[in-house]
Motif scaffolding. Structure first.
Motif, mmCIF file in Angstrom:
data_model
loop_
_atom_site.group_PDB
_atom_site.id
_atom_site.type_symbol
_atom_site.label_atom_id
_atom_site.label_comp_id
_atom_site.label_asym_id
_atom_site.label_seq_id
_atom_site.Cartn_x
_atom_site.Cartn_y
_atom_site.Cartn_z
ATOM 1 N N HIS A 1 -1.768 84.865 38.633
ATOM 2 C CA HIS A 1 -0.826 85.710 37.877
ATOM 3 C C HIS A 1 -1.423 86.117 36.522
ATOM 4 O O HIS A 1 -0.691 86.267 35.538
ATOM 5 N N TRP A 2 -2.736 86.322 36.498
ATOM 6 C CA TRP A 2 -3.437 86.471 35.222
ATOM 7 C C TRP A 2 -3.420 87.886 34.669
ATOM 8 O O TRP A 2 -3.200 88.102 33.490
ATOM 9 N N HIS A 3 -3.665 88.889 35.539
ATOM 10 C CA HIS A 3 -3.977 90.220 35.011
ATOM 11 C C HIS A 3 -3.769 91.263 36.106
ATOM 12 O O HIS A 3 -3.780 90.958 37.298
ATOM 13 N N THR B 1 5.876 89.482 30.679
ATOM 14 C CA THR B 1 7.258 89.843 30.979
ATOM 15 C C THR B 1 8.099 88.583 31.056
ATOM 16 O O THR B 1 7.744 87.649 31.782
ATOM 17 N N PRO B 2 9.212 88.492 30.322
ATOM 18 C CA PRO B 2 10.054 87.292 30.374
ATOM 19 C C PRO B 2 10.483 86.966 31.800
ATOM 20 O O PRO B 2 10.878 87.848 32.563
ATOM 21 N N GLY B 3 10.366 85.687 32.141
ATOM 22 C CA GLY B 3 10.758 85.241 33.477
ATOM 23 C C GLY B 3 9.652 85.285 34.507
ATOM 24 O O GLY B 3 9.803 84.734 35.599
ATOM 25 N N ALA B 4 8.539 85.945 34.194
ATOM 26 C CA ALA B 4 7.403 86.000 35.121
ATOM 27 C C ALA B 4 6.636 84.674 35.070
ATOM 28 O O ALA B 4 6.793 83.894 34.131
ATOM 29 N N PRO B 5 5.793 84.394 36.069
ATOM 30 C CA PRO B 5 5.016 83.155 36.046
ATOM 31 C C PRO B 5 4.014 83.155 34.887
ATOM 32 O O PRO B 5 3.639 84.212 34.360
ATOM 33 N N ARG B 6 3.573 81.973 34.511
ATOM 34 C CA ARG B 6 2.554 81.859 33.471
ATOM 35 C C ARG B 6 1.261 82.519 33.932
ATOM 36 O O ARG B 6 0.933 82.525 35.119
ATOM 37 N N ARG B 7 0.547 83.068 32.975
ATOM 38 C CA ARG B 7 -0.746 83.703 33.248
ATOM 39 C C ARG B 7 -1.832 82.637 33.143
ATOM 40 O O ARG B 7 -1.997 82.008 32.089
ATOM 41 N N SER C 1 -6.242 91.695 39.194
ATOM 42 C CA SER C 1 -6.023 91.008 40.466
ATOM 43 C C SER C 1 -4.574 91.152 40.919
ATOM 44 O O SER C 1 -4.060 90.297 41.659
ATOM 45 N N GLN C 2 -3.949 92.238 40.465
ATOM 46 C CA GLN C 2 -2.585 92.610 40.877
ATOM 47 C C GLN C 2 -1.565 91.503 40.570
ATOM 48 O O GLN C 2 -0.557 91.372 41.259
ATOM 49 N N TRP C 3 -1.851 90.694 39.541
ATOM 50 C CA TRP C 3 -0.959 89.612 39.106
ATOM 51 C C TRP C 3 -0.715 88.575 40.210
ATOM 52 O O TRP C 3 0.270 87.850 40.172
ATOM 53 N N ARG C 4 -1.620 88.484 41.169
ATOM 54 C CA ARG C 4 -1.428 87.594 42.307
ATOM 55 C C ARG C 4 -1.966 86.193 42.027
ATOM 56 O O ARG C 4 -2.790 85.974 41.126
ATOM 57 N N ASP C 5 -1.497 85.240 42.816
ATOM 58 C CA ASP C 5 -1.937 83.851 42.731
ATOM 59 C C ASP C 5 -3.086 83.665 43.722
ATOM 60 O O ASP C 5 -2.875 83.316 44.888
ATOM 61 N N LEU C 6 -4.310 83.895 43.249
ATOM 62 C CA LEU C 6 -5.459 83.859 44.152
ATOM 63 C C LEU C 6 -5.710 82.454 44.690
ATOM 64 O O LEU C 6 -6.148 82.304 45.838
ATOM 65 N N ALA C 7 -5.451 81.444 43.878
ATOM 66 C CA ALA C 7 -5.697 80.066 44.326
ATOM 67 C C ALA C 7 -4.855 79.740 45.548
ATOM 68 O O ALA C 7 -5.368 79.276 46.584
ATOM 69 N N THR C 8 -3.559 79.987 45.476
ATOM 70 C CA THR C 8 -2.663 79.671 46.585
ATOM 71 C C THR C 8 -2.953 80.557 47.790
ATOM 72 O O THR C 8 -2.962 80.090 48.940
ATOM 73 N N GLU C 9 -3.208 81.846 47.550
ATOM 74 C CA GLU C 9 -3.471 82.760 48.669
ATOM 75 C C GLU C 9 -4.719 82.357 49.438
ATOM 76 O O GLU C 9 -4.724 82.358 50.685
ATOM 77 N N LEU C 10 -5.781 82.019 48.726
ATOM 78 C CA LEU C 10 -7.025 81.645 49.402
ATOM 79 C C LEU C 10 -6.859 80.331 50.168
ATOM 80 O O LEU C 10 -7.325 80.206 51.301
ATOM 81 N N ALA C 11 -6.185 79.360 49.559
ATOM 82 C CA ALA C 11 -5.971 78.085 50.246
ATOM 83 C C ALA C 11 -5.155 78.280 51.515
ATOM 84 O O ALA C 11 -5.441 77.677 52.556
#
Length: 278
Positions: A72-74, A106-112, A77-87
């Motif tokens: 959820h960084w930038h 954005t308030p309420g979004a996951p941490r970057r 990478s479309q704000w996606r969770d690459l770690a979880t997706e790859l695993a």
């Protein structure tokens, strides 16, 4: 028949009490890899996490260190969770160690978050995200200070505990921060009391760099031990001219082979090795 019965019972008892110990003592072949995934962007700078997953799967490794992992960084990478997706895609256990963990835009979004990860086909028994010296890229006028992002996992390899570390050392020409990072990593790794260790990652320095020399006092540079005539260059992937990505192993491992498979799924090439755990 009555005379044979005690003998058969004795053989059965021998089978069940001795064989597991013998199996435990046999050397285990472990295929390990390290890969800077460039946040899911290839050498063409196009984000394609499916391409990244395919490149990792092709390594056929049971333990894999990843660097430059976005969670959820930038927008890159479309704000996606690459770690979880790859695993999930690779059906492996994972431990993600963020270097940076920032409030969302954005308030309420996951941490970057941005950092390093370790994938394992073996069960992860324990995990920690250690701090080492870093020079932040997220604040103005940074100074070297302890920061997280040096993940360690303990995995169970057929009954043997193996400690795996993933690292990404400082990229700047001045080696001072890398020198401090090497000292920090050695201090942390001394805590494992002789158990097998693997240090995998992007060291951002060539093998002969003075700041890396302390690592080779207790660890082996797997590529150098593999006997490969190839220099093992890993960067840049499109025309590699330097070796900055490493698999380092403690003395409990014997090197069988090493390779740098060709792929343009990142700006780095992966390094993969077959090791025998003694």
């Amino acid at each position: 028949m009555k005379r044979l019965l005690p003998t058969l019972l004795l053989l059965a008892a021998f089978t069940f009490t001795v064989t597991p110990a013998q199996a435990h003592d046999r050397p285990t072949t472990l295929r390990v890899a390290t890969y800077n995934i460039h946040a899911g962007a290839g050498s063409d700078n196009v984000f394609d996490v499916d391409r990244t997953a395919e490149a990792i799967a092709s390594l056929d490794a049971s333990v894999i260190s990843l660097q430059e992992v976005d969670v959820h960084w930038h927008s890159r990478s479309q704000w996606r969770d690459l770690a979880t997706e790859l695993a999930t895609t690779l059906d492996m256990h994972i431990f993600f160690g963020p270097i940076y963990s920032l409030d969302p835009t954005t308030p309420g979004a996951p941490r970057r978050e941005f950092g390093n990860a370790i994938l394992s086909s073996y069960p992860i028994v324990d995990a920690k995200n250690h701090e080492i010296t870093r020079l932040s890229t997220q604040v103005p006028n940074p100074v070297p200070e302890p920061m997280p992002g040096f993940p360690e996992v303990e995995i169970d390899v057929n009954g043997t505990p193996v400690h795996v570390y993933s690292t990404h050392l400082d990229y700047r020409p001045d080696p001072a921060v890398r020198q401090a990072q090497v000292a920090d990593m050695r201090r942390i790794m001394r805590c494992d009391h002789g158990e097998p260790q693997l240090l995998l990652g992007d060291f951002n320095a060539p093998p002969e760099a003075p700041e890396l020399r302390p690592l080779w006092r207790k660890l082996s540079d797997v590529w150098a031990k593999s006997g490969q005539p190839d220099p093992g260059y890993t960067y840049p992937a499109s025309a590699p001219d330097r070796r900055i990505d490493y698999i380092a192993a403690s003395k409990r491992f014997k090197v069988k082979s090493a390779a740098t498979p060709t792929t343009l799924a990142s700006d780095h090439l992966p390094v993969v090795a077959e090791l025998t755990l003694r």
